[in-house]
Structures are given as C-alpha cells and as structure tokens.
Design a protein around this motif. Structure first.
Motif, PDB file in Angstrom:
ATOM      1  N   VAL A  47       0.860  -1.233  -0.018  1.00 29.86           N
ATOM      2  CA  VAL A  47      -0.100  -0.018   0.015  1.00 29.86           C
ATOM      3  C   VAL A  47       1.009   1.254  -0.049  1.00 29.86           C
ATOM      4  O   VAL A  47       0.504   2.408  -0.782  1.00 29.86           O
ATOM      5  N   ALA A  48       1.752   1.101   0.884  1.00 23.27           N
ATOM      6  CA  ALA A  48       2.822   2.295   0.766  1.00 23.27           C
ATOM      7  C   ALA A  48       3.577   2.629  -0.570  1.00 23.27           C
ATOM      8  O   ALA A  48       3.754   3.628  -1.162  1.00 23.27           O
ATOM      9  N   GLN A  49       3.552   1.648  -1.340  1.00 25.65           N
ATOM     10  CA  GLN A  49       4.419   1.661  -2.683  1.00 25.65           C
ATOM     11  C   GLN A  49       3.293   2.237  -3.579  1.00 25.65           C
ATOM     12  O   GLN A  49       3.354   2.985  -4.425  1.00 25.65           O
ATOM     13  N   ARG A  50       1.905   1.728  -3.591  1.00 23.76           N
ATOM     14  CA  ARG A  50       0.881   2.055  -4.573  1.00 23.76           C
ATOM     15  C   ARG A  50       0.149   3.289  -3.944  1.00 23.76           C
ATOM     16  O   ARG A  50       0.299   4.426  -5.178  1.00 23.76           O
ATOM     17  N   ASP A  51      -0.100   3.631  -2.829  1.00 27.36           N
ATOM     18  CA  ASP A  51      -0.769   4.886  -2.308  1.00 27.36           C
ATOM     19  C   ASP A  51       0.168   5.965  -1.636  1.00 27.36           C
ATOM     20  O   ASP A  51      -0.385   6.936  -1.357  1.00 27.36           O
ATOM     21  N   GLY A  52       1.278   5.601  -1.542  1.00 26.50           N
ATOM     22  CA  GLY A  52       2.135   6.494  -0.660  1.00 26.50           C
ATOM     23  C   GLY A  52       2.320   6.399   0.698  1.00 26.50           C
ATOM     24  O   GLY A  52       1.610   5.482   1.229  1.00 26.50           O
ATOM     25  N   PRO A  53       3.267   7.113   1.332  1.00 27.25           N
ATOM     26  CA  PRO A  53       3.831   6.774   2.698  1.00 27.25           C
ATOM     27  C   PRO A  53       2.692   6.800   3.822  1.00 27.25           C
ATOM     28  O   PRO A  53       2.742   6.290   4.643  1.00 27.25           O
ATOM     29  N   ALA A  54       2.018   7.901   3.678  1.00 20.33           N
ATOM     30  CA  ALA A  54       0.756   8.288   4.535  1.00 20.33           C
ATOM     31  C   ALA A  54      -0.056   6.999   4.465  1.00 20.33           C
ATOM     32  O   ALA A  54      -0.654   6.593   5.649  1.00 20.33           O
ATOM     33  N   ALA A  55      -0.574   6.517   3.424  1.00 26.36           N
ATOM     34  CA  ALA A  55      -1.523   5.371   3.296  1.00 26.36           C
ATOM     35  C   ALA A  55      -0.864   4.350   4.000  1.00 26.36           C
ATOM     36  O   ALA A  55      -1.333   3.460   4.573  1.00 26.36           O
ATOM     37  N   GLY A  56       0.484   4.106   3.803  1.00 23.92           N
ATOM     38  CA  GLY A  56       1.064   2.966   4.232  1.00 23.92           C
ATOM     39  C   GLY A  56       1.292   2.763   5.614  1.00 23.92           C
ATOM     40  O   GLY A  56       1.021   1.722   6.297  1.00 23.92           O
ATOM     41  N   LEU A  57       1.448   3.961   6.109  1.00 21.36           N
ATOM     42  CA  LEU A  57       1.742   4.082   7.653  1.00 21.36           C
ATOM     43  C   LEU A  57       0.344   3.809   8.267  1.00 21.36           C
ATOM     44  O   LEU A  57       0.381   3.082   9.312  1.00 21.36           O
ATOM     45  N   ALA A  58      -0.490   4.519   7.858  1.00 23.40           N
ATOM     46  CA  ALA A  58      -1.984   4.091   8.418  1.00 23.40           C
ATOM     47  C   ALA A  58      -2.370   2.781   8.100  1.00 23.40           C
ATOM     48  O   ALA A  58      -2.730   1.934   9.230  1.00 23.40           O
ATOM     49  N   ALA A  59      -1.991   1.891   7.219  1.00 17.99           N
ATOM     50  CA  ALA A  59      -2.063   0.532   6.971  1.00 17.99           C
ATOM     51  C   ALA A  59      -1.415  -0.283   8.031  1.00 17.99           C
ATOM     52  O   ALA A  59      -1.819  -1.146   8.526  1.00 17.99           O
TER      53      ALA A  59
END
Lengths: 123, 428
Positions: B346-358
């Motif tokens: 997710v961090a790769q596809r949607d960016g680090p903020a989305a990755g961190l939330a996940a």
C-alpha cells in the motif's frame, strides 16, 4: 487394538445448564452406535465439580490427611465424564470421539490407557 | 558432485524408501530408523571398495532388516524383557541373492510406504515441532545433529524431541496409513505446513548469522518435490513447490558482494535463478488449471511470489494485483505477517501516509522488527526522520539475526546522511 480413555471436558461455567438435557440424545446415539460397533468398553458421566471432594496427604504419606471441598484446582474446564473406547488406532479413536457431544460443547481428550505390564511412555 | 557425495546421496535417497517399507514390515518406527541407520553406515563402509550393488535399495533393505532382527534378538535375550507382540521370527535364508530379490519391493509399494510415512510424520496429533523434526529425520534423512543445528537447539534436546514423538506414535497408535480421500482436506494442510515452516526458517532464519539457510532450503525443496511426486495433481502441493522455487530463485541476489543481505527492492534481478522461476511459473499455471478457480492459501502465496518474479524492478511491480492477492489471502485467515506485507505494498501504491495508516492498523506486531522497519521507511518518506530513527532503533533491538541487525545499522547510517531518498522494501 488399543484402549483409549475419552475424557470429556466442559466449560466450568456452563457445566450444568438447561442445555444439558438437550445433549442426552447425542450421547444416547453415540452410545448406541459405539456399542453396536463393539468399540465402547465403558464410561460414566460425573456430577459437577461442586459435588467433588478432594483428599491429599499434602506433606507426604505420613502427614495429615487434608480433605477439601471441590476439585483440586480451579479450572476453566471441568472433567465431566469419560468413555473407554477400543480402537485399532488413533485415527479410528478420533473418528468415534468426534461423535461425542462434549467435542462441540467443550473438548474431548483422548489418552491411551496405560498397559499395566509395560513401562510408561514419555518418562 | 564427487563420487563420495553421489554415493551418500544414493544411500540417503534409497535409505528413505527402505525406511518407509521397513516401518510397515516391523511396525516400529524407532527400530526401523536404527536399522536403516546401521545399514547406511555399512553401505558407506563397503560400497566404495566393493562397488555399488545392482539394486542398492534391495541391498539396503535386506541389510537393514537383518540389523533389525539382530536388535530384536538382543532385546529379547535381555532378562525380564517382554518381546514385541507382533514380531515373528525372521526367515533364515542362506541365499542372500534370492532374499534380495524377494525384498525388492515394486515401486508402487515403495510409493505407498513413503506416502504413509509422510502422513504419519505430519499427523496432527503430533506437535508441530515434532512433525518438523520427524519429517527431516525420517523423510529427508537428516542426521539428528544436523536437525539440531538447523533449529539451533542442543543435539540432546532434538534427540529427546524425536524419542518423545516416536513414543507418542507407538503408544497412542498413530496409524501408518494414507488418509482416505475424504480425510485429505483436513490432513494435507499439516503436511504442507511442515514443509512451509522448514522453508520459512530457511528464508527468514529466526536466529543465527545466515541470510538464507541454504541447507534447509534444499531440504524443504526436497520434501516438496517428494510430496508432489507422491501426490501428483494436488493443486496445493504443486503451489507450495512453486512458491518454494520462486523464493529460492531470489537467493543469489539476496546477499551482496560484502555478504550483507540485500532487500528485495534493491536486488539485482539479473542474478535471480531464471530457470527456477520458469519451473515455478509452469507449476503455478498447472496448479491454477487443476484447482478449478478456487485458489488455496499456497496458490495465493505463489501468485504473490510470481508478481515479484515477473516485475522488471521494484517500482514496476504490479502493486494493485499484490494488494488484491493479499486481500484474498487475508479474507481467508487473519495473518499479521501478511497484513504487514500488504501495508508495504500500500505504501508503494498509495504513498507513505496510506502505508503508515495501514501499518498502524495491524495489531500484535510491536515485537516485530519488520513492522518497525516498515514504519521507519514510511516515516522517512513523510519527512519525519526523527521518528524514523526511533523506529529503526526499535527494529535493531528486535532483529533476530546478525544480518538483520547489520542491515538495520546500515539503514540508520544512511538515514543520518540523507533526506528524502526513495524507499526500501522488505524481502520477506
């Protein structure tokens, strides 16, 4: 053939409820099937843990006998009864044990009965 | 391979088949193992000079059987000792050649014996660690010392574990048979889990100083091939073999010239074993065909491994597909390690903020160095180097192996001298 004790455990807080009576047909059909198949070698249901009395010479054989109310230890699961099942192997014993209502009301522990003329296992 | 190695390989390979047959004949796993062990020693002693017999398996079978009868005789001669009930006295045959001929089991019988052994070793009534130990001992033919080394426990501990497992098989009468087709769905997963666990320990060691445990990887592959050969057409077996090959294919690139681990994101993909990837892809396609559109857990994992294998580079990876596959896998069963890998995607596809939330949405991973390292990565990309540093320090404290720790130390150094560089992924 190997003799297994099927030890029936129930959740301690739901040992004796209205549901208990509903189990009876399940036990009756297991008993009948297992008897007809010749695998049932005995079994009893036990009164609830509240009816138990525990005795121990806590400090060794020469110490005073201590008699207490209830089971030896408080546990989440209470031993509620047992069957003796004679089966060719563990898989066959499991097949029968899976038909005992305790298997879905609680748990069934299968233990091989220790032959009195041989050494114990795992010691 | 040297002649000695080839000889040892033959003894080990055939020894496994002989063992499987002898367990059935003798009805005693321990006795059969000891006898095959002695026969193997005898073979390694006499074959180099006398030459390998025409039928090595029959030679080993007869020798092992005779050793077993010797042991039983010695045992029976001991005072006060009960003799085994279902053991009948051996035929005394003067004509060894004739006997060898009789003992040469047809391949179909040996095949069934081996399959019986697979299911006995992996019976769910045995603890997982006992299943693994038995599989490596009886199926892979590893010495006890080698198994102990593989799992970093003292040899006496591993020996005791095996003794206990064999006693349980004997006393609880765990049967020596192949489950009926109807039982297979509940019995096969334990077999596959044993192989997968060995492979996982190979690819992500829980301790020690190796990036990849090459020895264990070979054993896991050997077992997977054995089982795939014994149960042809089982989609999940094929998928597991495919998954193992995909993962093994990356090994050459997982260690840098300096012996340090290299993350998947940074690996030189030209160093991957493309023959292995080809075989893995063909197996996966076969599994897909045979599974009728219902992908089991190993097929999903093989698809995930395939996504990485076909991507030209880390940024070119099909993250949509990877996240979709993780969603399918996680829908079938919760698994924090998979959820972590999904969050990295997710961090790769949607960016680090989305990755961190996940990442923060996953529970129970505060003791995982990979989770902290993934958080560090996202935090760094979000321009929060102070927090990233804290996470890397936490990860270093939790990392189980030397290579893991050194990799994190390198990342700490890099973080100190850099800002806003591209991110790194975890090769797990």
């Amino acid at each position: 053939m190997t003799l297994y004790a099927a030890l029936l455990y129930y959740p301690a807080d739901r040992y004796w409820t209205e549901e208990t009576a509903e189990w009876s047909p399940g036990y009756a059909s297991f008993g009948a099937d297992a008897s007809v198949a010749g695998v049932l070698r005995g079994g009893e249901a036990l009164d609830p843990p509240g009816m138990a009395t525990t005795i121990t010479f806590a400090g060794g054989k020469d110490s005073d006998l201590v008699i207490t109310d209830g089971p030896y230890a408080e546990a989440k699961e209470a031993l509620g009864g047992f069957f003796l099942i004679e089966a060719a192997d563990l898989d066959e014993a499991i097949k029968w044990a899976a038909q005992i209502p305790a298997a879905w009301r609680g748990k069934v522990e299968l233990r091989p009965v220790f032959p009195m003329n041989g050494p114990p296992a795992g010691q | 391979m040297s002649p000695e190695d080839r000889l040892a390989e033959t003894v080990r390979d055939e020894g496994r088949r002989v063992l499987a047959t002898l367990i059935r004949v003798l009805g005693d796993l321990q006795l059969a193992e000891d006898a095959v062990q002695e026969a193997a020693v005898a073979a390694l002693r006499t074959w180099p000079a006398a030459g390998v017999p025409d039928d090595p398996r029959a030679w080993l079978t007869v020798t092992a059987r005779n050793k077993a009868y010797d042991m039983l005789r010695r045992e029976a001669a001991r005072p006060g000792k009960e003799t085994a009930a279902d053991w009948s006295a051996p035929r005394q045959s003067a004509d060894l050649a004739q006997e060898v001929l009789e003992m040469a089991e047809p391949d179909s019988v040996v095949h069934d014996d081996l399959l019986r052994l697979v299911f006995t070793c992996c019976h769910p009534a045995l603890a997982r660690e006992a299943q693994v130990a038995l599989a490596l001992r009886a199926l892979a033919g590893l010495e006890v010392a080698a198994i102990a080394r593989a799992f970093l426990v003292p040899e006496t501990t591993m020996a005791k574990r095996l003794v206990r497992a064999r006693q349980k098989i004997a006393h609880a009468r765990i049967p020596y048979r192949v489950p009926a087709d109807i039982e297979l769905p509940e019995r096969l997963p334990a077999v596959l889990a044993v192989v997968h666990l060995i492979a996982t320990e190979a690819h992500a060691p829980s301790a020690g100083d190796d990036v990849v445990r090459v020895d264990l990887e070979a054993e896991a592959l050997r077992l997977a091939r054995l089982i795939a050969g014994l149960m042809p057409g089982e989609p999940e077996v094929i998928s597991l073999l495919s998954l193992l090959l995909f993962t093994a294919a990356r090994r050459p690139a997982r260690t840098g010239a300096d012996g340090q681990p290299v993350l998947l994101a940074d690996q030189d993909r030209s160093r991957w074993d493309h023959a292995a990837i080809g075989e893995a892809s063909a197996l996966l396609a076969d599994a897909v065909r045979r599974s009728g559109g219902v992908a089991g857990p190993y097929q999903l994992q093989a698809h995930l491994a395939a996504c990485h294998a076909v991507a030209a580079s880390w940024p070119d990876t099909d993250w949509d597909r990877i996240i979709g596959l993780y969603d399918l896998a996680l829908g079938a069963s919760a698994n924090p390690a998979m959820a972590l890998n999904r969050a990295v995607a997710v961090a790769q596809r949607d960016g680090p903020a989305a990755g961190l939330a996940a990442l923060d949405g996953i529970g129970g991973l505060t003791r995982s160095h990979l989770w902290h390292a993934a958080r560090a990565d996202a935090l760094e990309r979000l321009g929060r180097p102070g927090e990233a540093r804290q996470e890397l320090l936490a990860a270093t404290g939790l990392a189980p192996t030397g290579p893991d720790q050194r990799l994190l130390a390198r990342r700490l150094d890099a973080l100190a001298t850099r800002a806003g560089q591209p991110s790194r992924g975890e090769d797990r």
